[in-house]
Design a protein around this motif. Structure first.
Motif, short mmCIF file in Angstrom:
data_model
loop_
_atom_site.label_atom_id
_atom_site.label_comp_id
_atom_site.label_asym_id
_atom_site.label_seq_id
_atom_site.Cartn_x
_atom_site.Cartn_y
_atom_site.Cartn_z
N VAL A 196 -3.75 8.56 -3.87
CA VAL A 196 -2.47 7.88 -4.08
C VAL A 196 -2.44 6.63 -3.22
CG1 VAL A 196 -1.28 10.05 -4.60
CG2 VAL A 196 -1.25 9.13 -2.26
N SER A 197 -1.52 5.75 -3.52
CA SER A 197 -1.30 4.57 -2.69
C SER A 197 -0.21 4.88 -1.67
CB SER A 197 -0.87 3.37 -3.54
OG SER A 197 -1.88 3.03 -4.47
N GLU A 198 -0.33 4.25 -0.52
CA GLU A 198 0.66 4.45 0.52
C GLU A 198 2.04 4.09 -0.01
OE1 GLU A 198 0.05 2.05 4.00
OE2 GLU A 198 1.04 3.49 5.30
N GLY A 199 3.03 4.96 0.27
CA GLY A 199 4.38 4.71 -0.20
C GLY A 199 4.72 5.32 -1.54
N THR A 200 3.72 5.84 -2.25
CA THR A 200 3.96 6.48 -3.56
C THR A 200 4.04 7.99 -3.38
OG1 THR A 200 1.61 6.67 -4.11
CG2 THR A 200 2.74 4.62 -4.72
N PRO A 201 4.60 8.69 -4.39
CA PRO A 201 4.77 10.15 -4.25
C PRO A 201 3.43 10.90 -4.28
CG PRO A 201 6.26 9.26 -5.90
CD PRO A 201 5.29 8.17 -5.57
N PRO A 258 7.76 12.61 -1.08
CA PRO A 258 8.26 11.44 -1.80
C PRO A 258 7.45 10.17 -1.57
CG PRO A 258 10.05 12.59 -0.67
CD PRO A 258 8.78 13.18 -0.17
N SER A 259 6.94 10.01 -0.36
CA SER A 259 6.28 8.76 -0.02
C SER A 259 5.10 9.04 0.90
CB SER A 259 7.27 7.82 0.68
OG SER A 259 6.65 6.63 1.10
N ALA A 260 3.90 8.75 0.42
CA ALA A 260 2.70 9.06 1.19
C ALA A 260 2.51 8.10 2.35
CB ALA A 260 1.47 9.00 0.28
N HIS A 261 1.98 8.65 3.43
CA HIS A 261 1.65 7.85 4.60
C HIS A 261 0.15 7.97 4.83
CE1 HIS A 261 1.59 6.65 8.88
NE2 HIS A 261 2.68 6.00 8.57
N MET A 262 -0.41 6.94 5.44
CA MET A 262 -1.86 6.96 5.68
C MET A 262 -2.29 8.21 6.45
SD MET A 262 -3.14 4.33 4.22
CE MET A 262 -4.76 4.20 4.94
N SER A 313 -9.28 26.65 -2.93
CA SER A 313 -10.51 25.93 -2.59
C SER A 313 -10.24 24.58 -1.95
CB SER A 313 -11.37 25.74 -3.85
OG SER A 313 -10.61 25.09 -4.86
N GLY A 314 -8.97 24.17 -1.90
CA GLY A 314 -8.62 22.94 -1.21
C GLY A 314 -8.48 21.74 -2.11
N THR A 315 -7.60 20.81 -1.72
CA THR A 315 -7.44 19.51 -2.39
C THR A 315 -7.54 18.43 -1.33
OG1 THR A 315 -5.99 20.39 -4.10
CG2 THR A 315 -5.91 18.01 -3.71
N ARG A 316 -8.47 17.52 -1.56
CA ARG A 316 -8.61 16.41 -0.61
C ARG A 316 -7.71 15.27 -1.04
NH1 ARG A 316 -11.43 15.33 3.54
NH2 ARG A 316 -12.68 17.20 3.25
N LEU A 317 -6.79 14.89 -0.17
CA LEU A 317 -5.85 13.81 -0.46
C LEU A 317 -6.33 12.53 0.21
CD1 LEU A 317 -3.12 12.77 -1.56
CD2 LEU A 317 -2.10 13.45 0.63
N GLN A 318 -6.51 11.50 -0.62
CA GLN A 318 -6.83 10.16 -0.11
C GLN A 318 -5.60 9.29 -0.27
OE1 GLN A 318 -10.36 9.32 -2.58
NE2 GLN A 318 -11.55 9.30 -0.68
N VAL A 319 -5.32 8.49 0.74
CA VAL A 319 -4.19 7.56 0.69
C VAL A 319 -4.73 6.15 0.84
CG1 VAL A 319 -1.97 6.93 1.69
CG2 VAL A 319 -2.70 9.33 1.69
N GLN A 320 -4.53 5.37 -0.19
CA GLN A 320 -5.03 4.00 -0.20
C GLN A 320 -3.98 3.04 0.37
OE1 GLN A 320 -8.09 3.61 -1.10
NE2 GLN A 320 -8.44 5.59 -2.10
N PRO A 321 -4.41 2.07 1.14
CA PRO A 321 -3.44 1.12 1.72
C PRO A 321 -2.85 0.20 0.66
CG PRO A 321 -5.68 0.51 2.30
CD PRO A 321 -5.78 1.83 1.60
#
Lengths: 113, 115
Positions: free
Chosen positions: B13-18, B79-83, B107-115
């Motif tokens: 996800v992008s930073e600031g998006t749900p 609601p809003s992703a942070h780095m 088994s896990g979910t890897r969350l990436q947050v894009q700037p």
């Protein structure tokens, strides 16, 4: 408040050497204690659990053993390490009772050379 | 018997998006459900827990999850992703009785947050 301590944080050992990882819990009594291993890119595998001093249950047959010499102390050991013992080892505790969450230590990264 | 399925191994996800991390469970009983987060080379930290009280559970760091029995789901949202949210997330199910197999981990979910 309750805290859990694991050490060491990282460990590099040669094949065939012994192992001792220690875990202690503070701020609670009679906890359930657990050892997990997490291989790279994988989920958690429960290795051992304990509901009291000297009471150890093994989940998988392997090269490792566990002991609980005191109420809040849990030790993971091996007499001779194998390459396959490499991984991230996590200790956890929980209060007794239905549906209780487990609380984890920061883990030990074990590399076997 | 019980099981848990995390439907996505990776979410970006992008930073600031749900954020939405999906979890379905299977249990013969009314289970307790948990979400944990794991940052690199760290232990698992409990984010939130459901134990048959309110179906919408609020956790730490702005995360929440809704228990939907009809859908056997327990999805994690923010609601809003942070780095700093970039990490591995585990959905966990526990039966309403004690026992050695008290927790079953997804088994896990890897969350990436894009700037």
């Amino acid at each position: 408040s309750q805290t859990i301590h694991q050490w060491p944080a990282t460990l590099v050992q040669p094949v065939g050497s012994p192992l001792s990882l220690e875990c202690t819990v503070e701020g609670t009594s009679n906890p359930n204690l657990y050892w997990y291993r997490q291989a790279a890119g994988r989920g958690l595998q429960l290795l051992f659990y304990s509901v009291g001093i000297g009471q150890i249950s093994s989940e998988v047959p392997q090269n490792l053993s566990a002991s609980r010499p005191q109420d809040r102390q849990f030790i993971l050991s091996s007499k001779k390490l194998l390459l396959s013992d490499s991984g991230f080892y996590l200790c956890a505790w929980s209060v007794r009772g239905q549906g209780q969450p487990q609380h984890f230590g920061d883990g030990t990264r074990l590399s076997i050379l | 018997a019980q099981s848990v399925t995390q439907l996505d191994s990776h979410v970006s996800v992008s930073e600031g998006t749900p954020v939405l991390l999906r979890c379905n469970y299977s249990s013969s009983y009314s289970p307790s459900l948990f979400w944990y987060v794991q940052h690199p080379n760290k232990g698992l930290q409990l984010l939130l827990k459901y134990t048959s009280a309110a179906t919408l559970v609020k956790g730490i760091n702005g995360f929440e999850a809704e228990f939907k029995k009809s859908e056997t789901s327990f999805h994690l949202t923010k609601p809003s992703a942070h780095m700093s949210d970039a990490a591995e997330y585990f959905c966990v199910v526990s039966p309403p009785y004690t026992g050695r197999r008290a927790l079953t981990f997804g088994s896990g979910t890897r969350l990436q947050v894009q700037p």
